[in-house]
Design a protein around this motif. Sequence first.
Motif, PDB file in Angstrom:
ATOM      1  N   SER A  58      39.218  31.924  35.125  1.00  0.00           N
ATOM      2  CA  SER A  58      39.033  32.348  36.522  1.00  0.00           C
ATOM      3  C   SER A  58      38.341  31.241  37.310  1.00  0.00           C
ATOM      4  CB  SER A  58      38.222  33.639  36.581  1.00  0.00           C
ATOM      5  OG  SER A  58      36.943  33.430  36.043  1.00  0.00           O
TER       6      SER A  58
ATOM      7  N   ALA B  92      37.367  36.497  42.388  1.00  0.00           N
ATOM      8  CA  ALA B  92      38.134  35.970  41.253  1.00  0.00           C
ATOM      9  C   ALA B  92      37.184  35.662  40.089  1.00  0.00           C
ATOM     10  CB  ALA B  92      38.888  34.714  41.662  1.00  0.00           C
TER      11      ALA B  92
ATOM     12  N   PHE C   6      46.148  37.525  37.852  1.00  0.00           N
ATOM     13  CA  PHE C   6      45.053  37.303  36.905  1.00  0.00           C
ATOM     14  C   PHE C   6      44.806  38.556  36.075  1.00  0.00           C
ATOM     15  CE2 PHE C   6      40.603  36.784  35.579  1.00  0.00           C
ATOM     16  CZ  PHE C   6      40.719  35.556  34.965  1.00  0.00           C
ATOM     17  N   GLY C   7      45.110  39.715  36.633  1.00  0.00           N
ATOM     18  CA  GLY C   7      44.977  40.953  35.887  1.00  0.00           C
ATOM     19  C   GLY C   7      46.071  41.104  34.835  1.00  0.00           C
ATOM     20  N   GLY C   8      47.052  40.210  34.872  1.00  0.00           N
ATOM     21  CA  GLY C   8      48.094  40.231  33.854  1.00  0.00           C
ATOM     22  C   GLY C   8      49.309  41.039  34.255  1.00  0.00           C
ATOM     23  N   MET C   9      49.723  40.938  35.516  1.00  0.00           N
ATOM     24  CA  MET C   9      50.943  41.638  35.937  1.00  0.00           C
ATOM     25  C   MET C   9      51.630  40.819  37.020  1.00  0.00           C
ATOM     26  SD  MET C   9      49.346  44.647  38.241  1.00  0.00           S
ATOM     27  CE  MET C   9      50.958  45.108  38.830  1.00  0.00           C
TER      28      MET C   9
ATOM     29  N   PHE D 115      35.893  38.817  38.565  1.00  0.00           N
ATOM     30  CA  PHE D 115      36.926  39.477  37.762  1.00  0.00           C
ATOM     31  C   PHE D 115      37.092  38.766  36.426  1.00  0.00           C
ATOM     32  CE2 PHE D 115      41.278  40.630  36.528  1.00  0.00           C
ATOM     33  CZ  PHE D 115      41.125  41.992  36.554  1.00  0.00           C
ATOM     34  N   GLY D 116      36.795  37.472  36.401  1.00  0.00           N
ATOM     35  CA  GLY D 116      36.850  36.732  35.150  1.00  0.00           C
ATOM     36  C   GLY D 116      35.688  37.077  34.245  1.00  0.00           C
TER      37      GLY D 116
ATOM     38  N   ALA E 156      45.011  37.762  42.399  1.00  0.00           N
ATOM     39  CA  ALA E 156      44.182  38.742  41.696  1.00  0.00           C
ATOM     40  C   ALA E 156      45.044  39.572  40.756  1.00  0.00           C
ATOM     41  CB  ALA E 156      43.477  39.643  42.704  1.00  0.00           C
ATOM     42  N   GLN E 157      46.212  40.001  41.241  1.00  0.00           N
ATOM     43  CA  GLN E 157      47.085  40.827  40.404  1.00  0.00           C
ATOM     44  C   GLN E 157      47.602  40.028  39.222  1.00  0.00           C
ATOM     45  OE1 GLN E 157      49.753  41.994  43.473  1.00  0.00           O
ATOM     46  NE2 GLN E 157      48.553  43.786  44.053  1.00  0.00           N
TER      47      GLN E 157
ATOM     48  N   ARG F 149      41.868  45.153  44.493  1.00  0.00           N
ATOM     49  CA  ARG F 149      42.453  44.616  45.723  1.00  0.00           C
ATOM     50  C   ARG F 149      42.780  45.732  46.711  1.00  0.00           C
ATOM     51  NH1 ARG F 149      41.236  40.023  47.780  1.00  0.00           N
ATOM     52  NH2 ARG F 149      43.081  40.012  49.095  1.00  0.00           N
TER      53      ARG F 149
ATOM     54  N   ARG G 256      40.520  29.050  40.542  1.00  0.00           N
ATOM     55  CA  ARG G 256      40.039  28.936  41.916  1.00  0.00           C
ATOM     56  C   ARG G 256      39.758  27.484  42.283  1.00  0.00           C
ATOM     57  NH1 ARG G 256      41.442  32.138  45.779  1.00  0.00           N
ATOM     58  NH2 ARG G 256      39.723  31.459  47.085  1.00  0.00           N
TER      59      ARG G 256
ATOM     60  N   MET H 115      32.093  36.839  35.173  1.00  0.00           N
ATOM     61  CA  MET H 115      30.889  36.006  35.308  1.00  0.00           C
ATOM     62  C   MET H 115      30.298  36.211  36.697  1.00  0.00           C
ATOM     63  SD  MET H 115      32.565  32.272  35.828  1.00  0.00           S
ATOM     64  CE  MET H 115      30.959  31.584  36.204  1.00  0.00           C
TER      65      MET H 115
ATOM     66  N   TRP I 198      54.834  41.712  31.541  1.00  0.00           N
ATOM     67  CA  TRP I 198      53.720  40.958  30.966  1.00  0.00           C
ATOM     68  C   TRP I 198      53.135  41.683  29.763  1.00  0.00           C
ATOM     69  CZ3 TRP I 198      51.872  36.361  30.618  1.00  0.00           C
ATOM     70  CH2 TRP I 198      52.124  35.425  31.619  1.00  0.00           C
TER      71      TRP I 198
ATOM     72  N   SER J  78      38.332  33.993  29.524  1.00  0.00           N
ATOM     73  CA  SER J  78      38.655  34.561  30.828  1.00  0.00           C
ATOM     74  C   SER J  78      37.695  34.030  31.895  1.00  0.00           C
ATOM     75  CB  SER J  78      38.598  36.086  30.740  1.00  0.00           C
ATOM     76  OG  SER J  78      37.915  36.636  31.816  1.00  0.00           O
ATOM     77  N   GLN J  79      36.437  33.831  31.530  1.00  0.00           N
ATOM     78  CA  GLN J  79      35.486  33.227  32.480  1.00  0.00           C
ATOM     79  C   GLN J  79      35.973  31.846  32.897  1.00  0.00           C
ATOM     80  OE1 GLN J  79      31.662  33.108  30.512  1.00  0.00           O
ATOM     81  NE2 GLN J  79      31.033  35.007  31.518  1.00  0.00           N
TER      82      GLN J  79
ATOM     83  N   SER K  24      42.694  45.176  38.309  1.00  0.00           N
ATOM     84  CA  SER K  24      42.973  44.158  39.332  1.00  0.00           C
ATOM     85  C   SER K  24      43.745  44.777  40.486  1.00  0.00           C
ATOM     86  CB  SER K  24      43.766  43.008  38.721  1.00  0.00           C
ATOM     87  OG  SER K  24      45.005  43.471  38.236  1.00  0.00           O
TER      88      SER K  24
ATOM     89  N   SER L 136      45.739  35.670  47.964  1.00  0.00           N
ATOM     90  CA  SER L 136      44.642  35.984  47.043  1.00  0.00           C
ATOM     91  C   SER L 136      44.869  37.338  46.389  1.00  0.00           C
ATOM     92  CB  SER L 136      43.286  35.914  47.754  1.00  0.00           C
ATOM     93  OG  SER L 136      43.342  36.475  49.025  1.00  0.00           O
ATOM     94  N   THR L 137      45.571  38.248  47.097  1.00  0.00           N
ATOM     95  CA  THR L 137      45.926  39.513  46.443  1.00  0.00           C
ATOM     96  C   THR L 137      46.863  39.254  45.273  1.00  0.00           C
ATOM     97  OG1 THR L 137      45.786  40.630  48.575  1.00  0.00           O
ATOM     98  CG2 THR L 137      46.965  41.775  46.820  1.00  0.00           C
TER      99      THR L 137
ATOM    100  N   ASN M  60      44.546  45.051  27.945  1.00  0.00           N
ATOM    101  CA  ASN M  60      45.495  44.464  28.896  1.00  0.00           C
ATOM    102  C   ASN M  60      45.931  45.471  29.954  1.00  0.00           C
ATOM    103  OD1 ASN M  60      45.300  42.220  27.346  1.00  0.00           O
ATOM    104  ND2 ASN M  60      47.274  42.475  26.327  1.00  0.00           N
TER     105      ASN M  60
ATOM    106  N   SER N 107      43.126  45.996  32.328  1.00  0.00           N
ATOM    107  CA  SER N 107      42.892  44.886  33.248  1.00  0.00           C
ATOM    108  C   SER N 107      43.927  44.873  34.356  1.00  0.00           C
ATOM    109  CB  SER N 107      42.906  43.579  32.453  1.00  0.00           C
ATOM    110  OG  SER N 107      43.672  42.610  33.081  1.00  0.00           O
ATOM    111  N   GLN N 108      45.173  45.228  34.040  1.00  0.00           N
ATOM    112  CA  GLN N 108      46.199  45.343  35.095  1.00  0.00           C
ATOM    113  C   GLN N 108      45.770  46.352  36.142  1.00  0.00           C
ATOM    114  OE1 GLN N 108      49.883  46.432  33.144  1.00  0.00           O
ATOM    115  NE2 GLN N 108      50.537  44.296  33.083  1.00  0.00           N
TER     116      GLN N 108
ATOM    117  N   ALA O  90      43.767  36.744  32.573  1.00  0.00           N
ATOM    118  CA  ALA O  90      42.737  37.045  31.571  1.00  0.00           C
ATOM    119  C   ALA O  90      43.386  37.545  30.271  1.00  0.00           C
ATOM    120  CB  ALA O  90      41.759  38.063  32.132  1.00  0.00           C
ATOM    121  N   PRO O  91      44.311  38.504  30.342  1.00  0.00           N
ATOM    122  CA  PRO O  91      44.937  38.965  29.092  1.00  0.00           C
ATOM    123  C   PRO O  91      45.689  37.843  28.371  1.00  0.00           C
ATOM    124  CG  PRO O  91      45.374  40.509  30.857  1.00  0.00           C
ATOM    125  CD  PRO O  91      44.747  39.309  31.498  1.00  0.00           C
TER     126      PRO O  91
END
Lengths: 456, 456
Positions: free
Chosen positions: A330, B254, A257-260, B257-258, A254-255, B334, A334, B260, A282, A326-327, B330, A250-251, B323, B326-327, A428-429
């Motif tokens: 995410s 998650a 999803f943050g775009g990296m 973070f999106g 999360a990363q 964590r 999941r 919502m 990215w 992005s909503q 996230s 999940s870590t 972007n 957001s990196q 998301a990005p």
Amino acid sequence: MQDTSETITKETLAGQSGDLAHERAPEIVEALNAREPADAAKLLRSLPAEKAIEVLDLPGLDNTCEILAELPKDTAVSLLSGVSDDRAADIFKELVEPLRTTLLNGLNPETRNVISGLLAYPERSAGSIMTTEFVSVPSSWTIAEVLHHIRMVERTRETVYSIFVIDPVKKTLIQAVPLRRLISGDPHANVLTAAPARKPLMISPEADRMEAARLISRYDLLAVAVVDGPGHILGIVTVDDVIDAIVEESTEDAQKFGGMEAIDEPYLRIGFGEMIKKRAGWLCALFLSEMLTATAMQSYQSELERAIVLTLFIPLIMSSGGNSGSQATSLLIRSLALHEVRLRDWWRVAVREVPTGIVLGAILGLIGVVRITLWQTLGLFDYGPHWVLVAATVGVALIGIVTFGSLCGSMLPFILKRIGFDPASASAPFVATLVDVTGLVIYFGVAAVILRGTLL
Amino acid sequence: MQDTSETITKETLAGQSGDLAHERAPEIVEALNAREPADAAKLLRSLPAEKAIEVLDLPGLDNTCEILAELPKDTAVSLLSGVSDDRAADIFKELVEPLRTTLLNGLNPETRNVISGLLAYPERSAGSIMTTEFVSVPSSWTIAEVLHHIRMVERTRETVYSIFVIDPVKKTLIQAVPLRRLISGDPHANVLTAAPARKPLMISPEADRMEAARLISRYDLLAVAVVDGPGHILGIVTVDDVIDAIVEESTEDAQKFGGMEAIDEPYLRIGFGEMIKKRAGWLCALFLSEMLTATAMQSYQSELERAIVLTLFIPLIMSSGGNSGSQATSLLIRSLALHEVRLRDWWRVAVREVPTGIVLGAILGLIGVVRITLWQTLGLFDYGPHWVLVAATVGVALIGIVTFGSLCGSMLPFILKRIGFDPASASAPFVATLVDVTGLVIYFGVAAVILRGTLL
């Protein structure tokens, strides 16, 4: 501590190790993590061997490789021989040559083979997190014999709460007996009398480790058996390994999803260059795709010149598309990960996201129209003679863009999964970038229709 | 299945329940989840009571409340009396009045008190996920006595792998003895001879459930004792409850973070209105703050009119800030959640993010300059006589914006935590919005300096 670690002298180290020896292993790990590898190694050596092994056995220990490199070869080898083989395999995975081979050759042949075997399993597979230290008994034994056997091995086996019963001839796994059922059974009866009605759950070593995690959490198991094709038990995945795997995954998600790219080290431990590498990739990819917005804007230059007022709302409108996307992303990432939604459900999701998007877009559109009307009528800003049409453009465009964003964001994870990628790489990005260009096109498209003959 | 469930007749139901009775509880849950509550209730009733209880005991069962509502009161009560009390409490949490009170009053006083007690603990607390079904013995007993006791209670207790030893006088918890150590101990010796050297780990019922999760995963426990102030054991949190809690929390994070509100139901089960409610709130909040970009743009209208070319890069530049932010967010969310980084480390993070941002910004800036130069020299687009200055503006602005984005994105989780919010509410869209407005200001600020006397 970290900042003063250089100044720690042998004496204080010795002193501290004295106290540390009485600490729980996890506390010692924390103390070691706060030190430079050299000091940590000194400290580790000063501990009683049994304690040092306990410490090395914990996945939480940072710089394990650097620490082992600081130790005399014999010490390192004897410590490694002591730790559970799945942990040892993890350590060897990270060791660099030539140290890796040196230490591996130092181990006794049996251990070496076990560890090389574990190292052979693919990353993130059930095999890669299993331990080969489990209790197995022939199905011919009585409960008393099994209990006696457990008493003998208790100290050396990582888990004795599931006893695996093997066919004495075929050597295949036929049952898994929980310890608690054994002790409430009749000592003189056959071990199988204590076995549950159904066959034990098994998993292949090549299966994804999250598959093992799902089995264990779904059936509330303490361990699941890893078996080969013919049904011989190779090892077990235990609940504590599974928790580590879940947290790790999940870590990473999360990363991502943050775009990296996911990083496997704590934030403060990862090197500067490494950090840049993980993030620049990215960021550049997104930047290059986002350049399409510039291209799009260029093609609308004449409209822009004629109606500067349109530019005022570009950031507002584009961000709304990105946010709704992005909503949705995410949410679906999941749902797919938890198997709440299957690949084949994509259309059911689509038919939900479109109306959702329209309603959400309408809400934002309304707010946008109200905002423009207010500013105009209160004389806060002059959107020109056609401000009503401008407001209409913004409102309609928002409905279109938010709907497109929601649809786009919700479908992306499906598409990625379908073409064999990890849905979690839909960041998301990533979604925002996808939606931005289209957002511009929708915006100027709507404007072209509504403002034709007036502003455009 | 879901789509045909309406057409299922009593006969087929009966037939299926026949097969289902031999399935594992989790498979039955899946079958029930694929049906309308009414059908699911019929099916549940048709199962042997013991099996039905096993099914109801699993957290994975959807619409538990609707199903119970469909059952005769007595059936519902007897099933609820059968499930483990922590699960029963979860069910009662979701039950609506008057059913809630009706069923609660149906239970025998003892169970009712236990469940009301559990219901009193705050959401997400250790108390709210603990079970009161554990094995505790007075410290005066011998190992043989304890083992005999375990044999008696084995079937009725959720976990017997840790035995909790109580002071016979003060009734306080003094030790936790793993079952495996008991069976390898001398039967005639006192139970404490099998106890480990150190005191058991305990947690208060008000503590966060993730605190319990951290203890269990950190010390590889199967259960941790929940004790009140004076040290009386109230219950235990078991490893399976902890896994559910970890998965639930990371799903919520998650979704947050999106951008919502977290939803606690599977995507395909949540109602349309509910879905809108969960998403519209944040979306509107973000939209309203993003309106500042329009305000900012308005104040730069004169610049825009003089230099339309600047508008072309607005989406590109703003998205880059979002972007990078957001990196960073996230990453830090964590790190904070895993306690890799503490609140007091904020400055160490800041001094890392600034250089990181500068380097990343420089990379993007370079790409941007190259892009403009190429298009200009290849005659793909004409950025005007001052295109070199425009390129310079874009390049410099990117360095500033990406740096600001990284800093902003990394600090936000700290700020939220500091002021008592969940760092995980720092969503990607949230950060992007924060950075967008400032991004515009930086962009036009840089432009004002570089383009003064030429375009502006």
